[in-house]
Design a protein around this motif. Structure first.
Motif, PDB file in Angstrom:
ATOM      1  N   ALA A 130       0.693  -1.272   0.128  1.00 47.96           N
ATOM      2  CA  ALA A 130      -0.073  -0.079   0.029  1.00 47.96           C
ATOM      3  C   ALA A 130       0.879   1.197   0.060  1.00 47.96           C
ATOM      4  O   ALA A 130       1.493   1.554   1.006  1.00 47.96           O
ATOM      5  CB  ALA A 130      -0.875   0.080   1.361  1.00 47.96           C
ATOM      6  N   CYS A 131       0.891   1.963  -0.996  1.00 47.67           N
ATOM      7  CA  CYS A 131       1.767   3.099  -1.507  1.00 47.67           C
ATOM      8  C   CYS A 131       1.061   4.388  -1.063  1.00 47.67           C
ATOM      9  O   CYS A 131       0.106   4.575  -1.966  1.00 47.67           O
ATOM     10  CB  CYS A 131       2.576   2.804  -2.745  1.00 47.67           C
ATOM     11  N   PRO A 132       1.262   5.163  -0.118  1.00 49.07           N
ATOM     12  CA  PRO A 132       0.853   6.488   0.034  1.00 49.07           C
ATOM     13  C   PRO A 132       1.274   7.472  -1.039  1.00 49.07           C
ATOM     14  O   PRO A 132       2.187   7.329  -1.530  1.00 49.07           O
ATOM     15  CB  PRO A 132       1.411   6.853   1.475  1.00 49.07           C
ATOM     16  N   LEU A 133       0.369   8.185  -1.402  1.00 48.74           N
ATOM     17  CA  LEU A 133       0.443   9.232  -2.393  1.00 48.74           C
ATOM     18  C   LEU A 133       0.763  10.477  -1.415  1.00 48.74           C
ATOM     19  O   LEU A 133       0.487  10.855  -0.672  1.00 48.74           O
ATOM     20  CB  LEU A 133      -0.748   9.534  -2.940  1.00 48.74           C
ATOM     21  N   ARG A 134       1.606  11.308  -2.145  1.00 46.18           N
ATOM     22  CA  ARG A 134       2.276  12.806  -1.338  1.00 46.18           C
ATOM     23  C   ARG A 134       1.741  13.686  -2.282  1.00 46.18           C
ATOM     24  O   ARG A 134       1.869  13.653  -3.538  1.00 46.18           O
ATOM     25  CB  ARG A 134       3.744  12.402  -1.136  1.00 46.18           C
TER      26      ARG A 134
END
Length: 147
Positions: free
Chosen positions: A7-11
């Motif tokens: 699960a890759c967070p978006l910045r």
């Protein structure tokens, strides 16, 4: 065949002037997923040699649709499509998966990774322990191709 799920967070800083995630940022997302897979998960499975060094020999990436910033992370599925003597190919899909199972794929990609002996300054062979770990995530079907 299992896939590694990250699960890759978006910045906010990932967006470009056009309001979507910049194309080069997707390579950073792939790197985050690959590090979690090859360093964290492999070490937990007893195959921690990858953390001693590896280099990227090739990236191939297909952009399918724009991804805009939002609070929810994006899912990155990672699996292995080829294991050679001293290299491996990792495939990815960056996507959203809805509760009903429908998927929105933003990117399909692959990376050729070469295990590297940092002290010797040269590539090294994939160990039997690493090969066994990678084998659990191996599927010869590349990202973006119909089964």
């Amino acid at each position: 065949m299992a896939r590694h799920i990250y699960a890759c967070p978006l910045r906010w800083s990932d967006m470009d002037a056009f309001g979507h995630v910049n194309n080069v940022v997707f390579l950073r997302y792939l790197e985050e997923a690959r590090i979690d897979f090859m360093f964290t998960q492999a070490a937990e499975a007893g195959a921690g040699e990858f953390a001693g060094g590896s280099v990227v020999a090739r990236h191939e990436i297909d952009y399918k649709r724009p991804l805009v910033h939002r609070p929810a992370p994006v899912t990155i599925e990672t699996w292995v499509t080829k294991i050679g003597g001293a290299s491996l190919t990792v495939s990815y899909e960056i996507k959203d998966v809805a509760e009903d199972g429908t998927e929105t794929v933003y990117v399909t990609a692959s990376t050729v990774v070469v295990p590297y002996d940092l002290a010797e300054g040269r590539p090294r062979r994939i160990s039997p322990v690493e090969r066994e770990f990678l084998g659990r995530f191996t599927d010869e079907q590349p990202a973006g191709r119909a089964a």
